[in-house]
Every structure is written in structure tokens, then in C-alpha cells.
Write a protein that holds these residues in place. Structure first.
Motif, PDB file in Angstrom:
ATOM      1  N   LYS A 157       0.028  -4.591   0.414  1.00  0.00           N
ATOM      2  CA  LYS A 157      -1.301  -4.325   0.971  1.00  0.00           C
ATOM      3  C   LYS A 157      -1.546  -4.943   2.329  1.00  0.00           C
ATOM      4  O   LYS A 157      -2.212  -4.163   3.030  1.00  0.00           O
ATOM      5  N   GLN A 158      -1.302  -6.107   2.594  1.00  0.00           N
ATOM      6  CA  GLN A 158      -1.375  -6.659   4.035  1.00  0.00           C
ATOM      7  C   GLN A 158      -0.740  -5.983   4.900  1.00  0.00           C
ATOM      8  O   GLN A 158      -1.023  -5.653   6.144  1.00  0.00           O
ATOM      9  N   GLY A 207      -1.350  -1.780   4.167  1.00  0.00           N
ATOM     10  CA  GLY A 207      -2.839  -1.207   3.863  1.00  0.00           C
ATOM     11  C   GLY A 207      -3.036  -0.882   2.503  1.00  0.00           C
ATOM     12  O   GLY A 207      -4.086  -0.431   2.030  1.00  0.00           O
ATOM     13  N   TYR A 242      -1.460   3.057   5.242  1.00  0.00           N
ATOM     14  CA  TYR A 242      -2.944   2.967   5.013  1.00  0.00           C
ATOM     15  C   TYR A 242      -3.722   1.851   5.451  1.00  0.00           C
ATOM     16  O   TYR A 242      -4.849   1.911   4.801  1.00  0.00           O
ATOM     17  N   THR A 243      -3.208   1.373   6.520  1.00  0.00           N
ATOM     18  CA  THR A 243      -4.238   0.503   7.194  1.00  0.00           C
ATOM     19  C   THR A 243      -5.171   1.464   7.863  1.00  0.00           C
ATOM     20  O   THR A 243      -4.889   2.564   8.305  1.00  0.00           O
TER      21      THR A 243
END
Ligand code: SF4
Length: 696
Positions: A146-147, A150, A558-559
Motif C-alpha cells: 500500500k505504501q 499505492g 496506484y499512487t
């Protein structure tokens, strides 16, 4: 009645093997691994072969059980059980507010049941806190992705095991933990070089080209050391870094500030080994990096996982066949839990703290937006802290056995004593956790219900009912609907009539998300297409047709910027140190291919019980054993700063001096483990505790 073949997905591990089960009425005639399924291609492991055996156990729960004042249980009917559930939790909420109750669930239930549980508890019953046991295994990977990317998006497919010419396994032992995955490695025709980085000579290390016996919990130093060599030698993919990543320059400064000698010393491998590992990555055409619990269950786990991701990014080895920074998942539906359980993220990978996301979900579900909490749940470890400290007074535990599996059991049991009301929902009333319950709800097993699982490579697989649950046991799905009804919020779930109806709701919710599954035409398509990897949006093009798909082929992440991030930290201190009193490092992990986690199910399979150790054991290096006067056959007391247990000793060539190993499958092990947690993921650091051994 005619025979029928039902295809279902094995409900143990995240490999996601498909099994064809032939039935006639409620009788099972045969179980065979499916030959066409791209995951297992006609194979399954011993757990899969015995999938149905535990469901036939005489130890199954067959009716709800309510604890009496004298401590005994009495059998009650479902109406009374639901009412006790609602009365018990409602009275706690009335006195202490909605944050005084919580649920702990699992990576073992189908996605539709997880979604119903999370939605009934949070949208219907007004609870805020609920987490899954995936916190114990996959939270690190989820947070790291996630980090960095994204979104919680493992980029690989199993075909990458076959296409890579350099496979690096870090803290991963797939030969016994994900046995069918190892078949894909064996199918690799590129004569791949296989490196295993692990303190122990594991079953996978035995099959590797090179085993690097790194010091326990020094992986981050190794990864930063490799990054430094790649930078110094200019073995980088500068175009990829430039076009598709951010923060590389500050990462460069960080790793260049760590002398290679320091990394060599911390890891115990020396500078030359780090240099040659970097050189191998540089020379490989398609290097791939694979990690599991040796990384995830650490005091600095998220940054270690991102240390792996950083290597893939800086060398441009992501999105191409045979490459990737790839976390292999643990439980059968850990990926479904991460995306669709409505626990730490809002359904479909949305965010509870985003007003837009809450409005979107409320609109689809046709519920007032105020029903959706605007804050995140506490993670598992914080829920238990709040239980210990008396703030959470009611707990509902579903399909998991933390009284066996949670770190530092002394504190866990002390915490349970603080509760006013504990409900446990499981197959077996005899689990260590269920025995503490005020109310036990008997649930169906995976072969007794329907739904879907998502495996390690993002493949949605079907779960089909092949037999009825025993007695009055019900599917978790039906139990959740019954509870919602008793609570008074059943109307909210009229459209959630059966698992496939819920799947359709989740499809709508997923639209536009990276995990979009809106293009799937029902369960039949999942069966016919041999599982479907996400994303599978509406109007999915030819790119979604293949049997194997990986993410990020276009270099877009996805960021918000579309770029992957380099993330890193300084080295953190070990949570505890060895000393003259506790001179040995205890490492825990899976002990055999046959046993699964707390043995709730595999412990009920006679074949597996015959072939595995009945009693808990500790493996010890021959040098340490000699110094302590131990032989295989000795009984030994293992003591940490938290507890002490007596187990059998096994002299093992797989460990370096100064280390001992205990399998996670026995209830003794977690009396010893150290309650330390990764600061970003909250995942427990099961892999490192200081202990001593004494012959009994
Ligand atoms: Fe089940 Fe995993 Fe074994 Fe496959 S490898 S049969 S999914 S336990």
C-alpha cells in the motif's frame, strides 16, 4: 440420486489448489486435484487430500453452547443464542459505548462471509473495531504494498516461478509452506539459480543453489547492503527509476550512509557475499524476489519488505515475466480478507477515512452514509491491548484460535479474564479459545458452504458446498444473518440473501478500484475460466484473457503520482537481546508440510497425526546440545522472559549455533514468544525471542 462432481478450492493455504469432489447426496465418493487448474495442475498436498476429514470429526460443534453460572455449558437453540449475543453486546455498548466491543476474524472464511460479517458489525450493529488473523501473517505485506505501490497489490502470477532465471527466497520456505507452488519452480526450464536467505537450512534451502544463513533479523541490513552495491556499481535501471518511481535520491543517500562492512557484520555474511549477491541480481535477465513470514513477522517488517521492493524497483525488475517483489500469502483467503472484509479498509480496498469512499459505498448499499464509521478499526494487537486494559469488554472471535496462536500467551489469557462477554464461533468447541467462551456458535466448514477465495496470485477461486454441516451447525453466512436479525438490523441485509448475491454487491463496490472484479459473470464464469485473477473490470479486454496475469507491465502504480515510492528507515534495535541468562535465539515457524497453524483441523486427521510429532519439540544445533548435555530423546525446559515449557529435544543440522527452532503448531510455543510488533503493520514479531534450555 446421480453422482455429481463439485469443484472447490482447498481452504488451508493461499496456494489455492482446486479439488474435484464427487458426491452422491451427502456422501463423498472421491476427492481429486483438478488437472486443468493452472494453480495445481493435478496435484495437491497431503492437507488438501484430507480436506474433508476434519469436517467428519466427532469433535465438531453441533449446537450453540451457553456457559452457566457454575461454568458448565448448556445446549441452547439458535434463537436463544442469537438473543444472548444481541443482549450481551448491546448491554456493554449501552454502558461503555460502541468502542467497548470488537470482533476478531480470519483469513479462512470465503470473501462473501467476511464482507457480511464486517458490514453487519460495522454498518448494522454500529461497531467500530474488528480485525482479522491476517494481521498475524500478511499485514506487513499489505502495508508495504500500500505504501510503496499505492494499493495492496501483489504483482506476480505463479508463471513467474517458471520464467525467472534467478529466484531469491527471503524468509520463505515454500517447499513445506506452499508445496504446490514449488512444483512451478521445478517446472522452470531456464536452469534458474535459486538463493534462499534464511537463518535456518530449511527444506527449501536444501533444494537451493545457494543458502545464505543470515543472522536472525538482519535481513534489512542485507537488503540495504545489496542496494548500496547496486548503486556503487551503477547496476541500476535508470530509465525505470526516472519514469516510474519517486524518492530514489533520498533512498540512495540513506543506503550510501551505511558502510558495507556494517551490513556484512550485522548479517554475518561478510562483504563478499553481499557483493556477489548484488552481482547475480545485475547479471540475471529475470530476477525475482519472494518473501513470506520470515520477513512479515519481524520488529521492522514493513521496511524489510520494502527493502525487497526497492531492489526490484531500482533494477526495473517488476511488471515483466519472471520478475517482481512478491509476497506469498499465508491463509486460503488472506487476500480476500485484506480487500473485502471491511476491517482495516472499507470494502473493496476503500478507506473509512475518505468521505468520498464512504459516500460511494453508502450509495451502492443504499444505507445512510452515517452508518459507515469515519475512523479505522484498531489493529488486532491494539484491540487486545484494549481488552487487557479493560476498555474493550465484549469480544467476538470467529474462525480463529488466538489462545493458541497469539504471541505471548500469558498476557493473552490475562487479557481474556478482563472481558465481560466472549463469543467464539468455530467448527470445534474444544479449541483453546472456544473453551474460554461464554457463548459458542457452531459453524460449518469450507466444504459445507459456498463462496470464493482469493489466492496469492490474486486468483479468485470457487468454494462449493459438497455436504451438510453436522447437527445444528450453520454456515458463518447464515449465523451472521441470524445475528443481524436479532440485533434489529436484518432489513439492511435483505439483498445479501446468499453468497452469490453478496459477490454481485462486492463487484459493484469494486468498480474503478485496482481490485475491480465487476466484469465477472457470476460463479459459473469463475469455474469455467479456471479461476479469475483481479483486476477483471467490465469490458475487460484481451489482456484479461490469459491464464496468468501480472501487474505493472506499463510501469504505472496506484499512487497519486502513478509512481512507486522508495521507502526506508534507520535500523531499529532488536526488541530483546540474548544475554548470559537467555543465551539462545528462538525462531518459530511451520514444522512440516502436513500441519497447518494451530492444528485445529490437521490435528483431527489420523494420517497426519501418525506422520507428525505428537508432542511439541525444540530443534537445537549439535554444538549447543553437547554443551547442554542434550540428545534427541531428551526432555528439555525452554524458558524465555515470559514463560517456560517442557518439550522434546531434537538435534538438528539445520540451525547455526546459538539458535533453536520451535514449530508454531503446538500450544507450548507462544508461551515463549516476545510481544513486539512492526510499527507500521502491527504484525507480531514471532521470529525472535531470547531463551535458555535446560535438560529435565
Ligand atoms: Fe491446500 Fe495449500 Fe496444500 Fe494446495 S498446497 S492442497 S491449497 S494446503
Amino acid at each position: 440420486m446421480a453422482e455429481q462432481v463439485k469443484r472447490t478450492t482447498c481452504s488451508y493455504c493461499s496456494v489455492g489448489c482446486n479439488l474435484d469432489i464427487t458426491i452422491r447426496e451427502d456422501e463423498t465418493l472421491s476427492l481429486k486435484p483438478n488437472k486443468e487448474y493452472p494453480v495445481n495442475e493435478g496435484f495437491c498436498c497431503v492437507k488438501g487430500f484430507h480436506l474433508l476429514v476434519p469436517f467428519q470429526s466427532s469433535e465438531r460443534g453441533t449446537a450453540p453452547l451457553l456457559r452457566q453460572k457454575n461454568g458448565d455449558y448448556k445446549t441452547v437453540d439458535w434463537d436463544e443464542a442469537y438473543q444472548k449475543f444481541a443482549d450481551g453486546f448491546k448491554s456493554i455498548i449501552a454502558e461503555h459505548g460502541p468502542e467497548s466491543v470488537a470482533f476478531l476474524s480470519t483469513g479462512q472464511m470465503p470473501m462473501e462471509e467476511m464482507a457480511l460479517l464486517g458490514s453487519a458489525a460495522k454498518f448494522g450493529m454500529g461497531w467500530i473495531h474488528g480485525d482479522g488473523n491476517t494481521r498475524q501473517c500478511m499485514a506487513t505485506a499489505a502495508v508495504a504494498y500500500k505504501q510503496s505501490f499505492g494499493f495492496d497489490a501483489p504483482p506476480f502470477c505463479y508463471e513467474d516461478f517458471e520464467l525467472s532465471d534467478l529466484l531469491i527466497f527471503i524468509g520463505a520456505n515454500p517447499v513445506i509452506n506452499h508445496p504446490i507452488i514449488w512444483n512451478h519452480v521445478k517446472k522452470n526450464t531456464r536452469n534458474p539459480f535459486i538463493i534462499v536467505i534464511d537463518p535456518r537450512m530449511t527444506e527449501t534451502a536444501e533444494q537451493a543453489s545457494l543458502h545464505l544463513a543470515v543472522n536472525p533479523k538482519s535481513d534489512l541490513a542485507l537488503l540495504y547492503g545489496i542496494a548500496r552495491v547496486l548503486i556503487e556499481k551503477e547496476w541500476l535501471d535508470n530509465a525505470f527509476i526516472e519514469q516510474h518511481t519517486e524518492d530514489f535520491e533520498i533512498f540512495r543517500s540513506h543506503v550510501m550512509g551505511i558502510p558495507l562492512e556494517e551490513a556484512g557484520k550485522k548479517t554475518g555474511l561478510g562483504v563478499d557475499a553481499i557483493y556477489s549477491l548484488a552481482e547475480r541480481i545485475h547479471q540475471a535477465k529475470a530476477p525475482s524476489f519472494w518473501w513470506t513470514m520470515g520477513v512479515n513477522q519481524s520488529h521492522q517488517a514493513t521496511r524489510t519488505a520494502q527493502g525487497i521492493i526497492n531492489l526490484a524497483l531500482m533494477t526495473g525488475n517488476i511488471g515483466k515475466p519472471g520478475t517482481g517483489a512478491n509476497s506469498i500469502t499465508g491463509q486460503a483467503n488472506a487476500m480476500g480478507s485484506r480487500l473485502y472484509s471491511n476491517t482495516t479498509s472499507l470494502l473493496g480496498g476503500h478507506s473509512f477515512t475518505s468521505e468520498n469512499d464512504r459516500k460511494k459505498i453508502a450509495g451502492i448499499l443504499q444505507i445512510p452514509v452515517e452508518r459507515i464509521p469515519d475512523k479505522n478499526s484498531l489493529p488486532y494487537n491494539k484491540i487486545l491491548e484494549q481488552v487487557r486494559d479493560g476498555f474493550i469488554k465484549g469480544l467476538w472471535i470467529i474462525a480463529t484460535n488466538p489462545a493458541h496462536s497469539w504471541i505471548n500467551k500469558t498476557e493473552f489469557f490475562d487479557s481474556l479474564k478482563q472481558l465481560d462477554f466472549l463469543v467464539v464461533q468455530d467448527l470445534f468447541p474444544g479449541t483453546e479459545t472456544a473453551q474460554c467462551a461464554d457463548l459458542f456458535l457452531p459453524a460449518a466448514g469450507s466444504a459445507e458452504k459456498s463462496g470464493t477465495f482469493i489466492n496469492s496470485e490474486r486468483r479468485i477461486g470457487i468454494v462449493q458446498k459438497v455436504k451438510n454441516p453436522p447437527g445444528k451447525a450453520k454456515s458463518d453466512f447464515d449465523i451472521f444473518l441470524g445475528i443481524a436479525e436479532a440485533w434489529g438490523c436484518g432489513d439492511m441485509f435483505v439483498k445479501w440473501s446468499d453468497p452469490e448475491a453478496v459477490f454481485r454487491i462486492l463487484q459493484q463496490i469494486s468498480r474503478g478500484q485496482p481490485c475491480d472484479i465487476s466484469g465477472i459473470q457470476g460463479y459459473k464464469m469463475i469455474i469455467d475460466r479456471l479461476g479469475i485473477q483481479w483486476p477483471y473490470p467490465q469490458n475487460a479486454g484481451a489482456e484479461c484473457d490469459g491464464l496468468h496475469r501480472r501487474l505493472f507491465a506499463d510501469g504505472r502504480f496506484y499512487t497519486p503520482t502513478g509512481r512507486a515510492k522508495f521507502l526506508f528507515d534507520d535500523f531499529a534495535e532488536l526488541p530483546e537481546n540474548t544475554d548470559s541468562e537467555y543465551p539462545l535465539v528462538l525462531i518459530t515457524g511451520r514444522g512440516s508440510v502436513m500441519q497447518f497453524h494451530t492444528q485445529t483441523r490437521t490435528g483431527k486427521v489420523p494420517f497426519i497425526q501418525k506422520k507428525t510429532h505428537a508432542d511439541c519439540y525444540v530443534e537445537i544445533n549439535s554444538e549447543d546440545a553437547e554443551a547442554l548435555g542434550l540428545t534427541t530423546e531428551s526432555r528439555v525446559r525452554v524458558t524465555s522472559r515470559r514463560g517456560s515449557v517442557e518439550v522434546n529435544a531434537i538435534i538438528s543440522g539445520s540451525l547455526c549455533p546459538g539458535q533453536v527452532f520451535m514449530p508454531m503448531h503446538y500450544q507450548e510455543t507462544n508461551w515463549l514468544t516476545m510481544p513486539s510488533f512492526d510499527p507500521y503493520s502491527g504484525e507480531p514479531a514471532y521470529k525472535y525471542a531470547a531463551v535458555n534450555l535446560k535438560a529435565v
